[in-house]
Write a protein that holds these residues in place. Structure first.
Motif, PDB file in Angstrom:
ATOM      1  N   ARG A 144       0.742  -1.212   0.042  1.00  0.00           N
ATOM      2  CA  ARG A 144      -0.068  -0.056   0.006  1.00  0.00           C
ATOM      3  C   ARG A 144       0.849   1.092   0.189  1.00  0.00           C
ATOM      4  O   ARG A 144       0.853   2.149   0.904  1.00  0.00           O
ATOM      5  CB  ARG A 144      -0.958   0.145   1.270  1.00  0.00           C
ATOM      6  CG  ARG A 144      -1.930  -1.035   1.223  1.00  0.00           C
ATOM      7  CD  ARG A 144      -3.235  -0.687   0.145  1.00  0.00           C
ATOM      8  NE  ARG A 144      -4.133  -1.793   0.228  1.00  0.00           N
ATOM      9  CZ  ARG A 144      -4.028  -2.786  -0.399  1.00  0.00           C
ATOM     10  NH1 ARG A 144      -3.122  -3.242  -1.217  1.00  0.00           N
ATOM     11  NH2 ARG A 144      -5.225  -3.481  -0.487  1.00  0.00           N
ATOM     12  N   LEU A 145       1.724   1.465  -0.982  1.00  0.00           N
ATOM     13  CA  LEU A 145       2.559   2.438  -1.104  1.00  0.00           C
ATOM     14  C   LEU A 145       2.665   2.726  -2.662  1.00  0.00           C
ATOM     15  O   LEU A 145       3.771   3.203  -3.368  1.00  0.00           O
ATOM     16  CB  LEU A 145       4.110   2.378  -0.536  1.00  0.00           C
ATOM     17  CG  LEU A 145       4.924   3.519  -0.246  1.00  0.00           C
ATOM     18  CD1 LEU A 145       4.081   4.284   1.106  1.00  0.00           C
ATOM     19  CD2 LEU A 145       6.155   3.071   0.016  1.00  0.00           C
ATOM     20  N   GLY A 146       1.480   2.996  -3.205  1.00  0.00           N
ATOM     21  CA  GLY A 146       1.336   3.047  -4.731  1.00  0.00           C
ATOM     22  C   GLY A 146       1.590   2.093  -5.496  1.00  0.00           C
ATOM     23  O   GLY A 146       1.975   0.807  -5.028  1.00  0.00           O
ATOM     24  N   CYS A 147       1.911   2.300  -6.597  1.00  0.00           N
ATOM     25  CA  CYS A 147       2.356   1.256  -7.600  1.00  0.00           C
ATOM     26  C   CYS A 147       3.180   1.815  -8.735  1.00  0.00           C
ATOM     27  O   CYS A 147       3.464   3.162  -8.895  1.00  0.00           O
ATOM     28  CB  CYS A 147       1.155   0.675  -8.504  1.00  0.00           C
ATOM     29  SG  CYS A 147       0.329   1.633  -9.381  1.00  0.00           S
ATOM     30  N   THR A 148       3.655   1.219  -9.766  1.00  0.00           N
ATOM     31  CA  THR A 148       4.475   1.498 -10.773  1.00  0.00           C
ATOM     32  C   THR A 148       4.026   2.835 -11.163  1.00  0.00           C
ATOM     33  O   THR A 148       4.799   3.853 -11.769  1.00  0.00           O
ATOM     34  CB  THR A 148       4.824   0.461 -11.973  1.00  0.00           C
ATOM     35  OG1 THR A 148       5.178  -0.678 -11.122  1.00  0.00           O
ATOM     36  CG2 THR A 148       5.583   0.868 -12.805  1.00  0.00           C
ATOM     37  N   CYS A 149       2.866   3.019 -11.711  1.00  0.00           N
ATOM     38  CA  CYS A 149       2.211   3.903 -12.666  1.00  0.00           C
ATOM     39  C   CYS A 149       1.499   4.992 -11.759  1.00  0.00           C
ATOM     40  O   CYS A 149       1.576   6.075 -12.375  1.00  0.00           O
ATOM     41  CB  CYS A 149       1.130   3.370 -13.442  1.00  0.00           C
ATOM     42  SG  CYS A 149       1.559   2.097 -14.480  1.00  0.00           S
ATOM     43  N   SER A 150       1.061   4.875 -10.339  1.00  0.00           N
ATOM     44  CA  SER A 150       0.457   5.798  -9.702  1.00  0.00           C
ATOM     45  C   SER A 150       1.787   6.706  -9.075  1.00  0.00           C
ATOM     46  O   SER A 150       1.486   7.976  -8.919  1.00  0.00           O
ATOM     47  CB  SER A 150      -0.457   5.430  -8.667  1.00  0.00           C
ATOM     48  OG  SER A 150       0.293   4.569  -7.486  1.00  0.00           O
ATOM     49  N   ASN A 151       2.761   6.185  -8.862  1.00  0.00           N
ATOM     50  CA  ASN A 151       4.020   7.187  -8.277  1.00  0.00           C
ATOM     51  C   ASN A 151       4.774   7.775  -9.310  1.00  0.00           C
ATOM     52  O   ASN A 151       4.574   7.592 -10.472  1.00  0.00           O
ATOM     53  CB  ASN A 151       4.689   5.955  -7.510  1.00  0.00           C
ATOM     54  CG  ASN A 151       3.991   5.412  -6.387  1.00  0.00           C
ATOM     55  OD1 ASN A 151       3.017   5.853  -5.842  1.00  0.00           O
ATOM     56  ND2 ASN A 151       4.857   4.362  -5.858  1.00  0.00           N
ATOM     57  N   LEU A 152       5.237   8.910  -8.879  1.00  0.00           N
ATOM     58  CA  LEU A 152       6.316   9.709  -9.626  1.00  0.00           C
ATOM     59  C   LEU A 152       7.761   9.522  -8.829  1.00  0.00           C
ATOM     60  O   LEU A 152       7.937   9.655  -7.729  1.00  0.00           O
ATOM     61  CB  LEU A 152       5.975  11.132  -9.411  1.00  0.00           C
ATOM     62  CG  LEU A 152       6.453  12.086 -10.848  1.00  0.00           C
ATOM     63  CD1 LEU A 152       5.963  11.552 -12.061  1.00  0.00           C
ATOM     64  CD2 LEU A 152       6.175  13.333 -10.384  1.00  0.00           C
ATOM     65  N   TRP A 153       8.557   9.237 -10.025  1.00  0.00           N
ATOM     66  CA  TRP A 153      10.024   8.528  -9.232  1.00  0.00           C
ATOM     67  C   TRP A 153      11.093   9.757  -9.881  1.00  0.00           C
ATOM     68  O   TRP A 153      11.107   9.979 -10.935  1.00  0.00           O
ATOM     69  CB  TRP A 153      10.261   7.311  -9.831  1.00  0.00           C
ATOM     70  CG  TRP A 153       9.107   6.189  -9.758  1.00  0.00           C
ATOM     71  CD1 TRP A 153       8.056   6.264 -10.504  1.00  0.00           C
ATOM     72  CD2 TRP A 153       9.264   5.219  -8.899  1.00  0.00           C
ATOM     73  NE1 TRP A 153       7.147   5.113 -10.215  1.00  0.00           N
ATOM     74  CE2 TRP A 153       7.825   4.483  -9.266  1.00  0.00           C
ATOM     75  CE3 TRP A 153      10.055   4.591  -7.916  1.00  0.00           C
ATOM     76  CZ2 TRP A 153       7.546   3.233  -8.589  1.00  0.00           C
ATOM     77  CZ3 TRP A 153       9.650   3.525  -7.199  1.00  0.00           C
ATOM     78  CH2 TRP A 153       8.520   2.739  -7.641  1.00  0.00           C
ATOM     79  N   LYS A 154      11.647  10.151  -8.891  1.00  0.00           N
ATOM     80  CA  LYS A 154      13.192  10.915  -8.984  1.00  0.00           C
ATOM     81  C   LYS A 154      14.003  10.007  -9.672  1.00  0.00           C
ATOM     82  O   LYS A 154      14.592   9.005  -9.236  1.00  0.00           O
ATOM     83  CB  LYS A 154      13.595  11.741  -7.477  1.00  0.00           C
ATOM     84  CG  LYS A 154      14.631  12.684  -8.309  1.00  0.00           C
ATOM     85  CD  LYS A 154      15.414  12.983  -6.673  1.00  0.00           C
ATOM     86  CE  LYS A 154      14.691  14.015  -6.268  1.00  0.00           C
ATOM     87  NZ  LYS A 154      15.479  14.726  -4.987  1.00  0.00           N
ATOM     88  N   LYS A 155      14.351  10.350 -10.676  1.00  0.00           N
ATOM     89  CA  LYS A 155      15.300   9.646 -11.759  1.00  0.00           C
ATOM     90  C   LYS A 155      16.802   9.269 -10.907  1.00  0.00           C
ATOM     91  O   LYS A 155      17.119   8.058 -11.161  1.00  0.00           O
ATOM     92  CB  LYS A 155      15.702  10.313 -12.987  1.00  0.00           C
ATOM     93  CG  LYS A 155      16.522   9.597 -13.909  1.00  0.00           C
ATOM     94  CD  LYS A 155      16.951  10.418 -15.055  1.00  0.00           C
ATOM     95  CE  LYS A 155      18.076   9.652 -15.857  1.00  0.00           C
ATOM     96  NZ  LYS A 155      18.282  10.398 -17.259  1.00  0.00           N
TER      97      LYS A 155
END
Length: 308
Positions: A144-155
């Protein structure tokens, strides 16, 4: 600040138009769109080229031999120029304000490594809202910490954690989140639910439950071990929660991966642990567990399940 949208595509001709339309509708202006065709045998690449030819926003297409979604994400990552990355599977979609809302909060909150948001899971069984845990470690344990597509990731944080693990067939995003947290990664929550994740029959997540559960257990066991050894105060503060979540996972995995479940139980569940009643553990099961222990309680349960 640029955001790179990376879309791994494999035989996604049926869905890629819907996916790209949701990206093109984003209100955030500075987007870079990278589609990585992972050796498709259908018309995926042709459809992307056709959409790109009629799009105001530039779409970069990378063609390569099939090597899996995680490898395709890494390929897109190497070509990306954005400070943040929106990973998006080709059959999923995002709402028009999704990226803008997350970037706005990133700027206000010292540019966290992972911006976590809830999402909607759509499958043949119906639609389910998947919310997020505030505590990141409990979020990993509960998925329950989002998923691949719902999160935004710092490169830069993804690269520092070692990118996507190309050997895993499932639990890839939580493996990456775990490695980023071990690397002192920072997490911020944005509670806008603008991601739709479509679960198709025959996908990795539905077609091999035994191996999926084995990976699920291994990751959560690794989380417990890491917290015990490196963050003992965090583990002690939420000890019962961590053990309960792991025990429930062990029980759910047991019908598919008996040996793996027993191994994790022996390694991580202490003798003084008693499960709590809930959706996974009935009071009759807890009675059997306290009387006979885990293995015997599970074998008795298995006999009753067969005779039902």
């Amino acid at each position: 600040m640029r955001v790179s949208v990376i879309i791994p595509c494999f035989n996604a001709g049926e869905f890629i138009g819907r996916c790209l339309a949701s990206v093109q509708a984003q209100t955030y202006p500075d987007l870079e769109i990278i589609c990585v065709d992972d050796g498709s045998s259908d018309d995926t690449a042709e459809k992307i080229k056709a959409i790109a030819g009629n799009s105001e926003k530039k779409i970069k297409l990378i063609l390569r031999a099939n090597a899996g979604a995680s490898s395709a994400r890494n390929t897109g990552l190497a070509a990306a120029s954005g400070e943040y990355i929106q990973f998006l599977d080709a059959d999923d979609t995002i709402g028009p304000g999704k990226i803008a809302a997350q970037v706005e909060e990133a700027v206000k909150n010292d540019y966290p490594d992972i911006i976590v948001s809830p999402y909607v899971r759509i499958s043949a069984g119906g639609t389910q809202d998947i919310n997020c845990e505030k505590d990141p470690w409990i979020g990993v344990m509960r998925s329950r910490l989002g998923c691949t597509c719902s999160n935004l990731w710092k490169k830069s944080a993804v690269l520092a954690a070692g990118k996507w693990n190309t050997q895993l067939k499932s639990s890839q995003e939580y493996d990456l989140i775990f490695r980023m947290l071990k690397n002192r990664g920072t997490v911020f929550h944005v509670m806008n639910n603008e991601t739709e994740v479509h679960v198709r029959e025959g996908s990795i997540s539905t077609s091999n439950p035994g191996e999926n559960w084995k990976r699920f257990l291994a990751l959560r066991s690794d989380v417990i071990t890491f917290l015990k050894e490196n963050q003992p105060r965090e583990f002690s503060a939420h000890r019962e929660v961590y053990l309960r979540l792991l025990f429930d996972a062990i029980r759910m995995a047991y019908p598919y991966q008996q040996d793996a479940a027993e191994k994790v139980f022996s390694a991580q569940i202490p003798r003084d642990f008693v499960p709590s009643p809930g959706a996974v553990n009935t009071r009759s099961y807890i009675f059997l567990f306290r009387l006979f222990g885990f293995r015997t309680a599970e074998r008795i349960r298995k006999i009753f399940r067969r005779s039902a």
